[in-house]
Motif scaffolding. Structure first.
Motif, PDB file in Angstrom:
ATOM      1  N   UNK A   1       0.861  -1.187   0.000  1.00  0.00           N
ATOM      2  CA  UNK A   1       0.000   0.000   0.000  1.00  0.00           C
ATOM      3  C   UNK A   1       0.895   1.234   0.000  1.00  0.00           C
ATOM      4  N   UNK A   2       1.013   1.869  -1.150  1.00  0.00           N
ATOM      5  CA  UNK A   2       1.791   3.109  -1.256  1.00  0.00           C
ATOM      6  C   UNK A   2       0.907   4.196  -1.840  1.00  0.00           C
TER       7      UNK A   2
ATOM      8  N   UNK B   1       2.296   4.181  14.150  1.00  0.00           N
ATOM      9  CA  UNK B   1       1.735   2.864  14.466  1.00  0.00           C
ATOM     10  C   UNK B   1       2.283   1.795  13.520  1.00  0.00           C
ATOM     11  N   UNK B   2       2.288   2.098  12.223  1.00  0.00           N
ATOM     12  CA  UNK B   2       2.802   1.123  11.254  1.00  0.00           C
ATOM     13  C   UNK B   2       4.247   0.759  11.599  1.00  0.00           C
ATOM     14  N   UNK B   3       5.045   1.773  11.878  1.00  0.00           N
ATOM     15  CA  UNK B   3       6.453   1.508  12.206  1.00  0.00           C
ATOM     16  C   UNK B   3       6.606   0.717  13.497  1.00  0.00           C
TER      17      UNK B   3
ATOM     18  N   UNK C   1       1.010 -18.609   4.802  1.00  0.00           N
ATOM     19  CA  UNK C   1       1.942 -18.289   3.728  1.00  0.00           C
ATOM     20  C   UNK C   1       2.676 -17.004   4.102  1.00  0.00           C
ATOM     21  N   UNK C   2       4.008 -17.002   4.050  1.00  0.00           N
ATOM     22  CA  UNK C   2       4.760 -15.814   4.486  1.00  0.00           C
ATOM     23  C   UNK C   2       4.361 -14.560   3.714  1.00  0.00           C
ATOM     24  N   UNK C   3       4.213 -13.481   4.449  1.00  0.00           N
ATOM     25  CA  UNK C   3       3.784 -12.233   3.822  1.00  0.00           C
ATOM     26  C   UNK C   3       4.640 -11.063   4.255  1.00  0.00           C
ATOM     27  N   UNK C   4       4.838 -10.176   3.323  1.00  0.00           N
ATOM     28  CA  UNK C   4       5.513  -8.924   3.629  1.00  0.00           C
ATOM     29  C   UNK C   4       4.554  -7.787   3.307  1.00  0.00           C
ATOM     30  N   UNK C   5       4.210  -7.028   4.324  1.00  0.00           N
ATOM     31  CA  UNK C   5       3.337  -5.866   4.122  1.00  0.00           C
ATOM     32  C   UNK C   5       4.200  -4.631   3.970  1.00  0.00           C
ATOM     33  N   UNK C   6       4.084  -4.011   2.829  1.00  0.00           N
ATOM     34  CA  UNK C   6       4.932  -2.866   2.509  1.00  0.00           C
ATOM     35  C   UNK C   6       4.084  -1.603   2.449  1.00  0.00           C
ATOM     36  N   UNK C   7       4.506  -0.613   3.201  1.00  0.00           N
ATOM     37  CA  UNK C   7       3.810   0.676   3.195  1.00  0.00           C
ATOM     38  C   UNK C   7       4.763   1.763   2.704  1.00  0.00           C
ATOM     39  N   UNK C   8       4.191   2.775   2.095  1.00  0.00           N
ATOM     40  CA  UNK C   8       4.962   3.985   1.804  1.00  0.00           C
ATOM     41  C   UNK C   8       3.956   5.112   1.756  1.00  0.00           C
TER      42      UNK C   8
END
Ligand SMILES: *Cc1c(COP(=O)(O)O)cnc(C)c1O
Length: 820
Positions: free
Chosen positions: A546-547, A602-604, A579-586
């Motif tokens: 989510x960017x 909060x995200x950090x 299943x391994x997941x990486x949630x990426x924010x920007x």
């Protein structure tokens, strides 16, 4: 055709020469930044030739011109894109390789000109690219902010705004200062009316004003492989008096200082608010400054070749990107009447056939309204004209709807002590467009219903688009190459060709290749994240991204609350498959938007806890990419598996990030909002993950009250658990208050605003269920690959080339130019 300057030997020689001329050094001794500048100047030489040729063609063929007026142009870096559009990228890359220089590293030396906030500014940049590529004569008109969007640093999980001095080291390599086209812009003072014997009419003379000189800087907009170079003209300000000695007597000295100040402050900084009106006096000054300069220029240019100013609209359209440029309406009226001598009726006819307005949002806090006091003090003559526009329009409304003051209340241009810019834009132009089908429907049926009923012929939809040249050809060279192998190179200027990829969706070899490319791009992004964030992520995990700007309506909060929920599940049931997941924010938050900044924190903090929990064996990672901007966006889209487009339905007018992800083969996880509706229509609902309330449901709740988030809190233990973790210190080192405002915003009614304004709790479970469908599908490699390929295949509609052609056909009526 490749320009001979780019032939390898010639090019290498030119770069050597340029390094010598610019820095008195050798290529071997030059640093990357010096080489970058040298390469830019060689490229600029070629561009300038084409630029002059384009001007010549425009002078000879006299095409109609669109002036795209926008407070923001988020262009991203120029060098790579210019090389690609000149079809010289490959050749230059090889030439530099032979010199032991990596073109990517050279590109990284360029700062992003960040003259925009987000989607609206990026749209303007995509439009200019498409206009030049399709061969339409166009000027972008904007402001040369000395400080663009701030650079975001994350310190201890908090956003810190660092000024972005993009003009440091002496300007920008591709820009050209044009002092010969300077214009004077006047503010304040009063209007003296004097009867003119000769004309038999009143003259309106602004006196006692302060003024600044607007100086244009031109940036080239290079079309793809067609020799067309259009212009993005951004205005800087300089003081008019420059402290001339003879103005040092008493009164003038004071004025000289003020004018000097005005010139210094007016273009100093971009307002970092996305979808929010700050209401600052300086902002209105910025608006009038660049609009007056641009309108004066357009009229002057027109008059060079045309006698009758009453036919202006045959050769010019002013497209207003949101309401920010709306003073163009009264400013054009002013020039036509006060300087060109037209009558009101003549000037109105011209103005309302020249101006057109794009609406970008229906959110109340973004609607521009200026207090009469401020507006009339700053722009006394322009205000008189707005008053007269309002008087005549209200007369029309009353004639059409007798005894219906409700209509006046909704449609008046001046009401309740305020000038309403959207109403002015609608009344003063010939076109009003929304930016996605759903958005336009909401305008017509709800927000602008009264206007639509009165003047339906003005309303139209132009679903946004993005340029495939930057967001696939440049940003994702591996996939771009693969697409070309399968459907030929034509997609670069005709994205509908991607449809040809459909036949490969079930082809095992194609699927393997496609997913391998995605994997390579995930490795590339993982490397970037390792270098910039110090977080290690697994490129085999699902990259869920989510960017976008941080805004409550975009609901980054829903996403991170769901991550907290997943973490709870993993902790409680370590035995269950996951299943391994990486949630990426920007995301950047506006500097004064406290709640948005707490969501970043909060995200950090959630990342800080989860990423360091060894017990979950790397099943879950959360990364916040610092300083989201066009240059790193290109890497991010290429690497995404899942595209988070989860705004509260009805709030996101279109979105364009959604389109960039789709083009790069990510599957949309989204609400039926903005252009998501059309994305799903193109690709099929089975190739996306749709959830949540519909726009109608949301708007009905809003109109009738009736939404109570407490019911979800009370009845759903998962939701309750996650919300309690906001205030139990779990993600705040024991500080129970750090995220209490977020907690309160979801559950408590505070100072008259409804609790959970953005329906996060209402949509939570349906979002979680959609996320389960994501995981299930990802486990089926063939099914996922098929859907991913189909997303790229069906993205054709979302090219800004298509959008621009619709603007041309329905609103602008331009003819193409050709440059040999
Ligand atoms: C495309 C883009 C946006 C707009 O993203 P949305 O998801 O549509 O809000 C914002 N910023 C940058 C840098 C972009 O490239």
């Amino acid at each position: 055709m490749l320009n001979p300057i780019f032939k390898k030997e010639k090019f290498k020689k030119s770069v050597r020469e340029e390094v010598k001329n610019l820095f008195r050094t050798t290529l071997e001794e030059a640093n990357s930044h010096q080489i970058y500048q040298a390469v830019c100047y060689v490229v600029k030489d070629v561009i300038i030739d084409n630029w002059m040729k384009t001007q010549k063609v425009m002078n000879e063929t006299d095409p109609k011109i669109v002036y795209y007026m926008s407070m923001e142009f988020l262009t991203g870096r120029y060098l790579g894109n210019n090389l690609l559009n000149l079809t010289a990228y490959g050749e230059v890359k090889e030439a530099l390789d032979e010199l032991g220089i990596d073109l990517n590293a050279i590109e990284d030396e360029e700062r992003d000109p960040a003259l925009g906030n987000g989607g609206l500014g990026r749209l303007a940049a995509c439009f200019l690219d498409s206009l030049a590529t399709l061969g339409y004569a166009a000027y972008g008109c904007g402001i040369r902010y000395h400080y663009g969007m701030f650079k975001q640093e994350i310190r201890d999980g908090y956003q810190v705004e660092v000024p972005d001095n993009w003009l440091k080291d002496g300007g920008y390599p591709f820009e050209l200062k044009r002092p010969e086209y300077a214009k004077e812009i006047k503010f304040g003072g009063y209007v003296r009316v004097s009867y003119n014997q000769e004309t038999g009419r009143n003259d309106f003379i602004q006196e006692g004003y302060q003024s600044v000189r607007a100086i244009p800087y031109d940036l080239p907009v290079v079309g793809y492989n067609n020799n067309v170079v259009n212009t993005l003209r951004i205005w800087d300000a300089e003081a008019i008096n420059d402290f001339q000695l003879d103005s040092f007597d008493k009164g003038d000295y004071h004025k000289a200082v003020e004018q000097e100040n005005l010139a210094r402050t007016i273009v100093e900084v971009l307002y970092p608010n996305d979808n929010h009106m700050a209401g600052k006096e300086l902002r209105l000054k910025q608006q009038y400054f660049f609009i007056s300069a641009s309108v004066q220029t357009a009229i002057q240019k027109y008059k060079k070749n045309h006698g009758d100013i009453r036919k202006l609209y045959e050769k010019i359209t002013f497209q207003m990107n949101d309401t920010h440029p709306t003073v163009a309406v009264p400013e054009l009226m002013r020039i036509l009447m006060d300087e060109e001598g037209l009558t009101w009726d003549e000037a109105w006819e011209v103005t309302t056939r020249t101006c057109a307005y794009t609406n970008h949002t229906i959110m109340a806090e973004a609607l521009e309204k200026w207090p009469i006091e401020l507006f009339s003090r700053l722009l006394p003559r322009v205000y008189q004209i707005v008053e007269e526009i309002n008087r005549r329009f209200c007369e029309r409304v009353r004639a059409q709807y007798p005894n219906n003051e409700e209509k006046i209340r909704k449609m008046a241009v001046i009401y309740d002590g305020q000038v309403r810019m959207a109403n002015l834009a609608i009344v003063g132009g010939y076109s009003v467009n929304g930016v996605a089908r759903l958005h336009t429907e909401i305008l017509e049926k709800r927000e602008l219903k009264d206007f639509y009923e009165m003047m339906p012929e003005k309303f139209n939809n132009k679903t946004n688009g993005i340029t495939q040249r930057r967001f696939l050809l440049h940003g994702n060279p591996l996939l771009a190459g693969w697409v070309t192998e399968h459907v030929g190179k034509e997609w670069v200027t005709d994205l509908s060709r991607n449809k040809g990829l459909t036949v490969y969706a079930d082809d095992e070899k194609a699927q393997a290749e496609f997913m391998n490319i995605k994997y390579q791009n995930k490795v590339r992004l993982a490397k970037y994240i390792q270098e910039h964030n110090g977080v290690e992520i697994d490129p085999r995990s699902i990259f869920d991204v989510q960017v976008k700007r941080l805004h409550e309506y975009k609901r980054q909060l829903l996403n991170i609350l769901h991550v907290m929920y997943l973490y709870n599940k993993i902790k409680e049931h370590p035995e269950l498959p996951f299943y391994p997941r990486t949630f990426i924010f920007g995301a950047k938050a506006s500097a004064g938007y406290e709640r948005a900044k707490s969501i970043i924190k909060l995200i950090n903090n959630v990342g800080g806890v989860i990423n360091h929990d060894e017990t979950i064996k790397g099943k879950l990672k959360v990364v916040f990419i610092e300083d989201y901007r066009v240059s790193n966006a290109e890497l991010i889209f290429a690497a995404a598996d899942v595209s988070e487009q989860i705004s509260t339905a009805s709030k996101e007018a279109s979105g364009t990030g959604n389109m960039k992800f789709m083009l790069n083969g990510a599957l949309t996880l989204g609400t039926m909002d903005g252009a998501n509706v059309e994305i799903v229509e193109e690709v099929g609902e089975e190739n996306a993950f749709i959830f949540g309330l519909t726009a109608d449901e949301v708007m009905n709740y809003e109109q009738n009250g009736g939404y109570n988030p407490m019911q979800y809190f009370n009845n759903d233990p998962d939701i309750r658990q996650v919300l309690m973790q906001l205030i139990n210190g779990m993600y705040s080192g024991g500080d129970m208050n750090m995220f209490r405002d977020i907690y309160n915003s979801l559950l408590n009614t505070q100072n008259s605003s409804r609790a959970d304004m953005y329906f996060i709790l209402a949509d939570f479970k349906s979002y979680a269920a959609a996320q389960e469908r994501v995981e299930a599908k990802y486990r089926n490699e063939a099914a996922w690959a098929r859907s991913a390929i189909l997303n790229t295949a069906c993205a054709g509609k979302f090219s800004s080339d298509r959008t621009i052609q619709e603007y041309v056909d329905d609103i602008w009526k331009l003819e193409r130019i050709t440059v040999k």
